[in-house]
Structure formats: C-alpha cells, structure tokens
Design a protein around this motif. Structure first.
Motif, PDB file in Angstrom:
ATOM      1  N   VAL A  49      -8.786   5.386  -1.570  1.00 25.51           N
ATOM      2  CA  VAL A  49      -8.545   3.967  -1.269  1.00 25.51           C
ATOM      3  C   VAL A  49      -9.661   3.412  -0.389  1.00 25.51           C
ATOM      4  O   VAL A  49     -10.136   2.289  -0.587  1.00 25.51           O
ATOM      5  N   VAL A  86      -5.668   0.825   6.933  1.00 25.00           N
ATOM      6  CA  VAL A  86      -5.411   2.049   6.171  1.00 25.00           C
ATOM      7  C   VAL A  86      -5.198   3.224   7.111  1.00 25.00           C
ATOM      8  O   VAL A  86      -4.289   4.057   6.928  1.00 25.00           O
ATOM      9  N   THR A 122      -5.842   8.392   0.594  1.00 22.05           N
ATOM     10  CA  THR A 122      -6.480   7.513   1.575  1.00 22.05           C
ATOM     11  C   THR A 122      -8.002   7.545   1.440  1.00 22.05           C
ATOM     12  O   THR A 122      -8.669   6.527   1.625  1.00 22.05           O
ATOM     13  N   GLY A 166       0.812  -1.205   0.000  1.00 19.68           N
ATOM     14  CA  GLY A 166       0.000   0.000   0.000  1.00 19.68           C
ATOM     15  C   GLY A 166       0.848   1.260   0.000  1.00 19.68           C
ATOM     16  O   GLY A 166       0.543   2.230  -0.700  1.00 19.68           O
ATOM     17  N   ILE A 204      -6.300  -0.480  -5.666  1.00 20.94           N
ATOM     18  CA  ILE A 204      -6.270  -1.291  -4.442  1.00 20.94           C
ATOM     19  C   ILE A 204      -5.821  -2.709  -4.780  1.00 20.94           C
ATOM     20  O   ILE A 204      -6.131  -3.661  -4.067  1.00 20.94           O
TER      21      ILE A 204
END
Length: 385
Positions: free
Chosen positions: A130, A96, A127, A53, A73
C-alpha cells in the motif's frame, strides 16, 4: 495457514473493523499534530478513509495467500478531492503507519488459533504494498499537476505579453499560489535546452533564492516574470544565467501581476530594439532603450520620450538651447555664438535640461535620447509656445 484458520481470522477481522477504526482515529488524534489541526469535517473524512483501508485489508486477506491480488488503494478515493490535495504523501504514510500500529497491537486477539504468524506476515506485506502504491499515486498526480501548472504558467505569460489582463489571469495566478509583489518582467533568448527543462530549472532557481517565478518559452524567446524581489538588480541576478546568448531586457518594476503587462510590453519591445545598441550592458533596462524602441515603432516609448524630454522644455529657452547644442555637435562655444549668449548661460541651461529630463546633453547616450525625443516632440504637433 489452512483455509479454515484463514477464514476464522478473516471473520474476526471483519467483526473488529469498527473497533479498529475507532482506535485508529484515537491514535491519530494522540500522535499526529497535523491531524488535530484539521477541521472536524476533514477528520471525519480521514476516519472514513481509515475504515475503508481496514476493510480493504480484510477483503484482501480473505483470499488464499497465493491468490491475493495486489493491494488496492481505491479507498483513498473515499475522501473529497480537496482533502486529497491538502494531505501530503508523508501524512498519508503517517495514516497508514498508525493503522498498522493499531492492528498489530491487537494481532494476538485477531488471529485464529494457529494463524498468528501468517496474519503478521500479511500485515507487513499489505502495508508495504500500500505504501508503494500510494507513492506511485502521488507521483502520477504530481506529474498531472505539474503539467497543468505548466499550462497555466504558459497562459499567464502569454496573456501578459499580449496585454490581455482580466479576472481569468488572477484566477490562474491564484491557482499557482502567486501572491508576490512587486513584479518585474525580463525578456531574452531561450537557451538551446528543452523548453520544459528550462522552465523547471527556473522554478528550482526561484525556490532556492526565495522568489516567485513564472516563465514561458515563446519560439526562441524566453520571458521570465519575477515577483517579490527587493530590487530590479536582485530580480535580474537570480535568473540571468538561465537565458541563452544575446541581450536580456528588464521591464520596469510594477506593483503587482495585474500591472505586469506594462513591464512585459516594455521588455519585449526592448528585446526587439536591442540590436540597435550592440554595446548595451547585459542585462539592460528597457528604460535605457527608449530611443531605440521609439525608432522601432514602440508607441509607449515614443509617448514616454515626448513626456519626459519635449514637454518639460517646450515653450522655454531650454528647447532652443538643446536643439542648437545638438545641431552644433555638442559644441558649447558654437551654441553660445548662435544664441548670442555667454557660454556660462549655455552651461546653466544644459544643467536645467538635465534636472528636468533626467538626461545629460553632454553625455553621448543621453544626447542621442534627447535628440530622438526632440524629433518626436516636433512630429507630434505639440506647440512649443
């Protein structure tokens, strides 16, 4: 942010990836109880996901702001399928969030001179996107999983109705998390709603009342398998409202799903025979429809009536007493005269018949059932003496 500042920041991020990944793992160990409960192997897989990530962010950030693609992702694909099934959406969001906290804590050191504000904005956008993408991924997988579960559920219901119980059925049930006992099967008519909506409604109902439910719509027929109820009455109470108009028949309680074919067979046979008893209660036990089921050709009902009515009486004066009593229109005096006994003797024998068979000759429904059992016993060729 000009290209030179962005490129310098991207290089700093790239150099710090290993340290950021290690810090993220340490933070998860400290903050997330569910993470600490995982095996060492699963924690290692999540570490790889975190590293991937961070690498995905660095690669995304290296593009100019107006050329950056939608965040990918695909890094979630680093983990094996088994781990992805066991990590919930909320836990994914936790991962996350921890990664973001770790990066934000070092953002001043990671940003090149003049690039701090742009890096902070990039972190927030990445973020956010995501998180939305992860939610969409989980939603898609839930739909696929729901469709697969629905197919498994339909296979289980169909197999039980057909009486095809084998190891495959237990594997399907295990995949759906079925562990409940005892089990009861109900058969009735489906409402006019969409079959998928009917099944979903039953699942929701099962979750609310704390019972395991499997259901299937077969043409106009709705079959519901209930597990874990404390009684047949409780099992029926929870699901009767989900059936359409018409009779609802409850099969006998059985110890587990392996034996549920017996309950399903009785419930379906009872549903076929139910029109012969227009005043039957709703729901009605399949046991209460034994006579109608036997007349409709149900071999299980025929065998049960012979065993419960004819065999206990065969070879005793009770059989002749019952036959005479029924033939004389349940007249006590007429029966006594034909048998050359006192009416009290007839009364005594009728009580014994009730004790042995569970059916009371003086009651209309019971007398009808006894009559059918008597006829079936005679046709079976069993000798009374």
């Amino acid at each position: 942010m000009n290209d030179r500042v962005r490129e310098d920041t991207a290089r700093r991020l790239e150099k710090a990836m290993g340290a950021l990944g290690t810090a993220a793992m340490a933070r998860m160990e400290e903050r997330l109880p569910w993470f600490r409960a995982l095996s060492a192997e699963d924690r290692s897989w999540i570490g790889l996901v975190a590293q991937a990530g961070i690498a995905g962010f660095v690669e995304w950030f290296s593009h100019a702001a107006d050329e950056r693609p939608a965040p990918s992702i695909e890094f979630f694909g680093t983990a094996p399928r088994e781990l992805k099934r066991s990590v919930s959406l909320q836990q994914t969001v936790d991962i996350v969030r921890v990664i973001v906290e770790v990066v934000e804590a070092q953002v001043e050191d990671l940003a090149a001179p003049g690039g701090l504000e742009e890096l902070e904005k990039a972190i927030l956008r990445y973020t956010r996107d995501v998180a939305f993408a992860a939610a969409q991924l989980y939603a898609r997988e839930a739909e696929v999983r729901g469709s697969w579960d629905a197919r498994l559920e339909a296979l289980i219901v169909d197999a039980l109705v057909r009486g095809e119980v084998d190891d495959g059925l237990h594997s399907w049930a295990a995949a759906l998390g079925w562990t409940s006992s005892p089990v009861v099967v109900l058969a009735g008519f489906a409402p006019d709603d969409d079959p998928r909506a009917v099944i979903d409604s039953l699942r929701d109902r099962g979750r609310r009342i704390g019972l395991d439910l499997l259901a299937g719509v077969q043409g106009d027929r709705l079959i519901v398998i209930v597990g874990g109820a404390t009684s047949i009455k409780d099992a029926a109470r929870g699901v009767v409202s989900k059936f359409g108009p018409g009779p609802i028949v409850i099969g006998p309680e059985v110890p587990d799903l392996h034996a549920a074919a017996k309950s399903a067979r009785a419930a379906v046979a009872g549903l076929r025979a139910a029109p012969a008893w227009p005043d039957a209660p709703r729901p009605v036990l399949a046991e209460e429809l034994l006579a109608e089921r036997a007349l409709d050709g149900d071999e299980d009902a025929r065998a049960q009536l012979i065993d419960t009515v004819y065999r206990p009486l065969a070879g005793t004066p009770l059989l002749d007493t019952l036959a005479t009593y029924l033939e004389q229109g349940t007249s006590l005096e007429a029966t006594a005269r034909l048998l050359f006994v006192h009416p009290n003797t007839v009364r005594y024998r009728l009580r014994k018949i009730t004790e042995l068979t569970g059916y009371q000759p003086t009651e209309g429904r019971s007398a009808f059932t006894l009559q059918v059992g008597l006829i079936l016993g005679r046709l079976s060729g069993i000798q009374p003496g």
